[in-house]
Design an enzyme around this catalytic site. Sequence first.
Site, PDB file in Angstrom:
ATOM      1  N   CYS A  97       0.811  -1.218   0.000  1.00 52.98           N
ATOM      2  CA  CYS A  97       0.000   0.000   0.000  1.00 52.98           C
ATOM      3  C   CYS A  97       0.845   1.269   0.000  1.00 52.98           C
ATOM      4  O   CYS A  97       0.312   2.362  -0.179  1.00 52.98           O
ATOM      5  CB  CYS A  97      -0.933   0.020   1.215  1.00 52.98           C
ATOM      6  SG  CYS A  97      -0.060   0.080   2.783  1.00 52.98           S
ATOM      7  N   ASP A  99       2.560   2.562   2.574  1.00 50.15           N
ATOM      8  CA  ASP A  99       2.674   3.225   3.869  1.00 50.15           C
ATOM      9  C   ASP A  99       4.086   3.063   4.430  1.00 50.15           C
ATOM     10  O   ASP A  99       4.639   1.963   4.423  1.00 50.15           O
ATOM     11  CB  ASP A  99       1.677   2.644   4.879  1.00 50.15           C
ATOM     12  CG  ASP A  99       0.232   2.964   4.508  1.00 50.15           C
ATOM     13  OD1 ASP A  99       0.013   3.976   3.828  1.00 50.15           O
ATOM     14  OD2 ASP A  99      -0.668   2.198   4.902  1.00 50.15           O
ATOM     15  N   CYS A 122      -1.867   6.577   4.471  1.00 51.81           N
ATOM     16  CA  CYS A 122      -3.278   6.925   4.535  1.00 51.81           C
ATOM     17  C   CYS A 122      -3.639   7.410   5.941  1.00 51.81           C
ATOM     18  O   CYS A 122      -2.830   7.389   6.868  1.00 51.81           O
ATOM     19  CB  CYS A 122      -4.134   5.713   4.167  1.00 51.81           C
ATOM     20  SG  CYS A 122      -3.999   4.351   5.336  1.00 51.81           S
ATOM     21  N   CYS A 165      -2.209  -1.285   8.971  1.00 52.92           N
ATOM     22  CA  CYS A 165      -1.729  -0.018   9.536  1.00 52.92           C
ATOM     23  C   CYS A 165      -1.408  -0.176  11.017  1.00 52.92           C
ATOM     24  O   CYS A 165      -0.375   0.302  11.500  1.00 52.92           O
ATOM     25  CB  CYS A 165      -2.779   1.075   9.340  1.00 52.92           C
ATOM     26  SG  CYS A 165      -3.122   1.472   7.614  1.00 52.92           S
TER      27      CYS A 165
END
Length: 203
Positions: A97, A99, A122, A165
């Site tokens: 993603c 991150d 994000c 996350c």
Amino acid sequence: MNTIIKSIKSSATLVGRRGFASASVGSRSIVNSSSSNSNNNNINNKSLLFSNSNASIETKRYYHERVLDHYNNPRNIGSFDKKSLDVGTATVGAPACGDVMKIQIKVKDNIVVDVCFKTFGCGSAIASSSLATEWCKGKTLDQCLEIKNSDIAKHLSLPPVKMHCSMLAEQAIKRAIYDYKLKQDKLNEGASKDGLIETQLSM
């Protein structure tokens, strides 16, 4: 009415409360309908919008208010000198993603007296790292190691698609502690060698 939808391309963006994604569909859609007066139709409580040969399906769900709070007012942003002996640093990332999360801890007498982070990612990634730094400050290293990604995800009401996350935040805390302990071990090892040499010289 016979409706045929061909070649629908979907894209998802995280836009709101509860951290779920909203999906917009229709960049390359073809809609054939026997009714020329139908510009709007409702299928399974989702809005299907017609415009010539374009179709759009839009479902909006939102970030949880705690995610928005940490995203709009992130705690403990900053950085320490990673070369300092009382600082532990960790940088982790999720290639899938994009991150990237950096968390640093400053330790005194086995207690995290200060902590900071920088995150590229994000809203859920920023909120997870911000919350993690809050939970670390003022705790012992052992207490910080007890912080789990499941606790972070539960507090922020993250959906399954955003669990990574919270996992990054847990991983960053553990690696930062490991980095600090590694420095202390090298420091103690050096002090032991110096003491041994001094003892041998004095004999």
